[in-house]
Design an enzyme around this catalytic site. Sequence first.
Site, PDB file in Angstrom:
ATOM      1  N   ASP A 169       3.711   1.151   1.764  1.00 40.29           N
ATOM      2  CA  ASP A 169       2.435   1.239   2.462  1.00 40.29           C
ATOM      3  C   ASP A 169       2.127   2.733   2.583  1.00 40.29           C
ATOM      4  OD1 ASP A 169       0.264   0.596   4.282  1.00 40.29           O
ATOM      5  OD2 ASP A 169       1.598   1.334   5.860  1.00 40.29           O
ATOM      6  N   ASP A 220       5.139  -0.158   8.057  1.00 39.30           N
ATOM      7  CA  ASP A 220       5.338   0.067   9.497  1.00 39.30           C
ATOM      8  C   ASP A 220       4.401  -0.732  10.384  1.00 39.30           C
ATOM      9  OD1 ASP A 220       3.229   2.655  10.689  1.00 39.30           O
ATOM     10  OD2 ASP A 220       2.994   1.584   8.803  1.00 39.30           O
ATOM     11  N   ASP A 256       1.794  -5.209   7.732  1.00 39.36           N
ATOM     12  CA  ASP A 256       2.826  -5.127   6.686  1.00 39.36           C
ATOM     13  C   ASP A 256       3.870  -6.242   6.807  1.00 39.36           C
ATOM     14  OD1 ASP A 256       1.752  -2.813   5.518  1.00 39.36           O
ATOM     15  OD2 ASP A 256       2.778  -1.537   6.976  1.00 39.36           O
TER      16      ASP A 256
END
Length: 628
Positions: A328, A521, A525
Site C-alpha cells: 500500500d 496499515d 487494507d
Amino acid sequence: MTKKQRVMLTRILVSAAMLIVLSFLPVTGVIRFILYMAVYLVIGYDILRKAGKGIRNRQVFDESFLMAIATIGAIALAIYEKSGDYTEAIAVMLFYQIGEWFQSYAVGKSRRNISELMDIRPDYANIEKNGKLEKADPDEVEIGSVIVVQPGEKVPIDGIIVEGEATLNTSALTGESLPRDVHVGDEIISGCIDMTGLLKIRTTKEFGESTVSKILDLVENASSRKSKSEDFIAKFARVYTPAVCGAALLLAVLPPLVNMLVLGQFADWETWIYRALTFLVVSCPCALVISIPLSFFAGIGGASKAGVLVKGSNYLETLSQTRIVVFDKTGTLTQGVFEVNGIHHSGMDEEKLIEYAALAESASSHPISKSLRRAYGKEIDRGRVTDIREISGGGVIAKVDGREVAAGNDKLMDRLNVDYIDCHSVGTIIHIAIDGKYMGHIVISDVIKPHSQEAIRRLKAAGVKKTVMLTGDAEKVARQVAGELGLDEVYSELLPAGKVEKVEELLKNKPEKEKLAFVGDGINDAPVLGRADIGIAMGAMGSDAAIEAADVVLMDDDPLKISKAIKISRKCLRIVYQNIVFAIGVKLLCLGLVAVGAAGMWLAIFGDVGVMILAVLNAIRALFVKNL
C-alpha cells in the site's frame, strides 16, 4: 536455572558419583545388584514412570518406552549371563538424562530470552485522585481516563499525551535502540518505558485492546500455529517409532532363527538381543522432536527482538518463500502526513499567502487543513476569521480580516470564475483567491518515509523478484512515488475491492512455490492482508483491523524491517533443514553400525545424546538476528 533443572542436575551428579564409587567396591551377588539398582532408580525413576504412564494411556512408542525397555533389557542380559556388569545400563540412562537436562536448559534459556524481551506487561496504572496517585489494575481503567506515567515506569495503556513531555525507550516493542521524544498531542502506545519526564495520558483503548496486550497474546499463541516442517516431524515420529521397534524385534529374532534353522549354527541369542536393545536406544528421534520446534520458537523470539511479530511458525515458513512484495502507499511507503512542499505566489508574498490559507482553513479537521496550519507555525487567531463556508469537493471560503479568501482546488476557482495557473508539481494543489483575485497556489504532498527507498533495494538484494505498489491515489502521484523508490509495478486510483482483485491477479500469475506478501496499515487494507499468502501490517500507527488480519506485524512501521523479517525466516528454515538432515543422517548411520555389531550401547547412546546437543545448539542460533 529452574528448581526442576537443579534437582535433575543433582540426580545426575549423585548417580555419577555412586557409579564411580561402586566400581571400586568389592561387592558381589545380591548386594551388588541392589546397590546398582539403587543408582539406576535414582537416575531413571522418572523415565520408568513416564514409560508406564504411556503404556497405560496406549501411547507406547515414545523415547521413555525405548529407554526403559533398552536399559531393563541390558540389566536382564547381565543377570542371565551372571556377569554382574550393570554399569552399561546405568550409564546409558545417565547419558540420556544428561542430554535431557541440557535440552531442558537450552529451551528454558530460549524462553527466558523471549520473556525478558517481552517483559512489557504493566503491573499497574497510576490514576490521580484528590491530588494523590493511586495504583489501579490496568484492566479496570476505562477509555477516556487520564493516567499518570512517572520516569522509569511502563506506559500501561495506549493513549494521547495531554500534559508533559518525555523520552521513551521503545526497544522492547520495536527493537529500536534509539529513544523517542514525545510531547503533548502525540499518540503513545503501551509497553514503552518513560525515561525522563512525568506524562499525563488520556487513554484511547481498554487494556485488553492495547498494543501491549495484543503483542503478548501474539507471542504466547504463536506456537499453536505449526509449520509444514513441524507437521512433517510429528508425522515422521508417528511412523518412525513403531517401525524401529518392529525392526529391533526382527533383529533380535530373525538372525538367531536363520543361524539355527537354516544354517544349522549356534543361535547366539544374547548377541542379537543385545544388538536389538542397543538399536532401540539409538533409534530415539530426540534430536528431531526437540530441535525443530525449538528452532521455530527461537526464530519467532529472534524476530520479536528485532521488532517483528510473527503470529506462528507456519507464517515464518511462508515468509521465507516470499518472492513478490506488494505495498500500500499511504502510511506504508509514505508517512501518511501531508506537508507543504511548494508555494507558488502571484501578487502576495509566501508568508502572507500561507497565513491567509491557514486562517481560512482553521475550522477544518481535514489532513490538508492541518498541514496548512503546521506550515503557518503560529497560533491561529480565530477572531480574525468569520463566515466560514465549506464547499463540498472544492475547498473553503471565509472572511479573513474582512477580506473574502477562497482556498481550494481548480473546481472552486471555476465556480468563482477566477483565472488560475495550472501547477505541474505532483501533489494536492490548493489555489488561493482573495476578493476574487488569484494570489497563487500551495503544493501539498505526502512525505516518503526515510527508509522506503533503501527498503526496496534490500528486498531485491534478499531475492525478492517483484515489488508492486497499489494505491487509491492519483496516477500522477503514484507514478512519481514508484519511480522515486524504484518499484517494478504501480497501480493507482484503486478502491479496496480493486486492491483485492489486483492481488488475486498477481497470485494467479505467479509460480506456485513463490509466495506473495502484502504490506499495509489501514482498515481498507485488511481484506488484502487476509487474501495474500502472507499479510504484513504496520503495527505502531496501523489500524486494529489491519493488525488483526495480518500474519506479521512490524512494531515501528519501518519498511526496512520487511527484508529483515524475510532474512530471519530464511535463517530459521536453514537451521531447521540442517537439523533434519544431520539428525536423520547420523541416526541412520548409527542404526546401521549397531545392526552389524560395529557399535555397542555406550558408543550408540553417546552418539545419540551428542547429536541431540548439537541440534539444540544449532536451533538456538535462530535467536541471534542482530546482524541480519
